[in-house]
Motif scaffolding. Structure first.
Motif, PDB file in Angstrom:
ATOM      1  N   UNK A   1       0.811  -1.217   0.000  1.00  0.00           N
ATOM      2  CA  UNK A   1       0.000   0.000   0.000  1.00  0.00           C
ATOM      3  C   UNK A   1       0.848   1.273   0.000  1.00  0.00           C
ATOM      4  N   UNK A   2       2.185   1.129   0.127  1.00  0.00           N
ATOM      5  CA  UNK A   2       3.048   2.322   0.126  1.00  0.00           C
ATOM      6  C   UNK A   2       2.881   3.073  -1.191  1.00  0.00           C
ATOM      7  N   UNK A   3       2.713   2.317  -2.273  1.00  0.00           N
ATOM      8  CA  UNK A   3       2.579   2.972  -3.586  1.00  0.00           C
ATOM      9  C   UNK A   3       1.289   3.808  -3.627  1.00  0.00           C
ATOM     10  N   UNK A   4       0.237   3.304  -2.941  1.00  0.00           N
ATOM     11  CA  UNK A   4      -1.023   4.061  -2.888  1.00  0.00           C
ATOM     12  C   UNK A   4      -0.821   5.323  -2.044  1.00  0.00           C
ATOM     13  N   UNK A   5      -0.116   5.150  -0.900  1.00  0.00           N
ATOM     14  CA  UNK A   5       0.154   6.314  -0.032  1.00  0.00           C
ATOM     15  C   UNK A   5       0.872   7.396  -0.807  1.00  0.00           C
ATOM     16  N   UNK A   6       1.867   6.948  -1.552  1.00  0.00           N
ATOM     17  CA  UNK A   6       2.685   7.869  -2.318  1.00  0.00           C
ATOM     18  C   UNK A   6       1.824   8.656  -3.311  1.00  0.00           C
TER      19      UNK A   6
END
Ligand code: ATP
Length: 380
Positions: free
Chosen positions: A328-333
């Motif tokens: 989900x880090x990519x979504x956060x980014x």
């Protein structure tokens, strides 16, 4: 009257600032087009290029069938209305209204007739002998509009014309602008950063961000079918809540939505959800009205942070517990890139619904109002 076409427009200022990037758009004859977007997105630059006040770096602007890139502002037959009214302080309302007609060397009797008609149209007849400083803000803005209307231009351009007015007057003049434009049927481009103005005035609304057109559509379509996460979060007050999610398939074959550690079976929208990518990080979106007190079907729990009571309803701001998962880090980014906080969920609930900051709250989800976006932010 006239059509307007922006064809592959680019604007790079001398200091290297790219204000507009590959912008193409057709405005129909008589249309009320609104340009909306955050400060610095290039709205005013586009208007100024159309009015002939700013050079185009590349591309073409057409009014009717003519490429007007090299035309003087006068030849384009465009009238502009600005937020600061730009009235001549030493001239009466009558002289202010008459000024563009004098410039166009119109005979006196025609000028007098036109000024009288315009004053009547805008409710200014009683104020014709006053100076601008003897008028209220709303009346000044009416004079500014009158000066635009008086010479019957083929295009109106309005750049934030209401921003100097108080909230009540803004609503009144907004309604007057809509009625005036409808009555005259003049092709209009209206620039604002206020989404309520955009949604209420525009036949179509063009949303810009960093000089790039994000989506152009009628207001309802923009709200109901945003093309990307920027449009989704920009429109609506408050905008759409966006959070990381992914979809798997349940043992019974239903798609299952995972939000942190929570799982929701999507039954009503199973066939639509089945078309979404399985087991891949996605952005899910819910508008505040899609969260309901109804505890049937899919539900989500959140930790309540703040509550805004609006009298007839309350806006409940909560945080999804453990909204993150591996991937989900990519979504956060992605969400950070549009200034959106991850994991926050906003619900619009009836005012008598018992809820307290610090408590957990479980709300129903209208799954037909669930939106999904990929990791590029595009709607799925
Ligand atoms: P606002 O709502 O704040 O008026 P806007 O959407 O109308 O913003 P523009 O005024 O069109 O934005 O500006 C677009 C970009 O171009 C901004 O980054 C701005 O700083 C830049 N810009 C505008 N005029 C110039 C100039 N003369 N020289 C260099 N950069 C400029």
């Amino acid at each position: 009257m006239a059509t307007i076409e922006f064809r592959d427009i680019e604007k790079i200022f001398d200091d290297g600032t790219q204000a507009v990037d590959d912008f193409s758009l057709n405005v129909q004859d008589g249309e009320f087009m609104v340009f909306v977007g955050p400060s610095g997105c290039g709205k005013s630059t586009l208007l100024r290029m159309l009015a002939g006040l700013e050079e185009i770096t590349s591309g073409a602007i057409l009014i009717g069938d003519n490429i007007v890139n090299d035309w003087t502002p006068q030849r384009r037959n465009i009238a502009m209305v600005f937020q600061n009214y730009a009235l001549y302080p030493h001239m009466s309302v009558r002289r202010n209204l008459e000024f563009p007609l004098r410039m166009a060397k119109m005979p006196k009797s025609d000028r007098q007739r036109r000024v009288a008609e315009t004053a009547e149209l805008l409710g200014l007849t009683a104020y014709l002998e006053r100076r601008p400083k003897q008028l209220s803000g709303g009346q000044r803005q009416r004079v500014a509009m009158g000066r635009a209307v008086v010479r019957k231009p083929s295009v109106f351009l309005m750049d934030e014309p209401l921003s100097n007015l108080d909230a009540k007057m803004r609503v009144q003049i907004r309604t007057e602008i809509a009625a005036l434009q409808k009555r005259l049927g003049t092709t209009t481009i209206y620039v604002t950063h206020d989404q309520v103005e955009a949604m209420t005035l525009g036949t179509r609304v063009a949303i810009l961000r960093d000089g790039i057109l994000q989506q152009v559509a009628p207001p309802k379509t923009l709200y109901g079918r945003p093309a990307n996460i920027f449009v989704a979060s920009f429109l609506g007050n408050p905008g759409m809540s966006l959070f990381p999610a992914n979809i798997s398939r349940s043992a019974q074959g239903y798609p299952k939505l995972h939000v942190g550690e929570q799982q929701l079976e999507l039954k009503t929208t199973a066939s639509r959800a089945a078309e979404l990518p399985i087991d891949q990080p996605l952005v899910a979106g819910l508008r505040p009205e899609a969260l309901t007190p109804v505890r049937e079907g899919p539900q989500l729990s959140l930790r309540v942070e703040t509550i805004e009571s609006l009298g007839h309803e309350q806006l409940v701001y909560g945080q999804l517990p453990n909204a993150n998962y591996s991937g989900s880090e990519s979504v956060d980014h992605l969400l950070q890139s549009i200034g959106h906080s991850t994991g926050q969920l906003i619900a619009r609930l009836p005012v008598d619904y018992a809820v307290r900051p610090g408590n957990d709250l479980t709300v129903g989800i209208d799954e037909r109002q669930l939106y999904f976006f990929n990791l590029e932010g595009k709607a799925l």
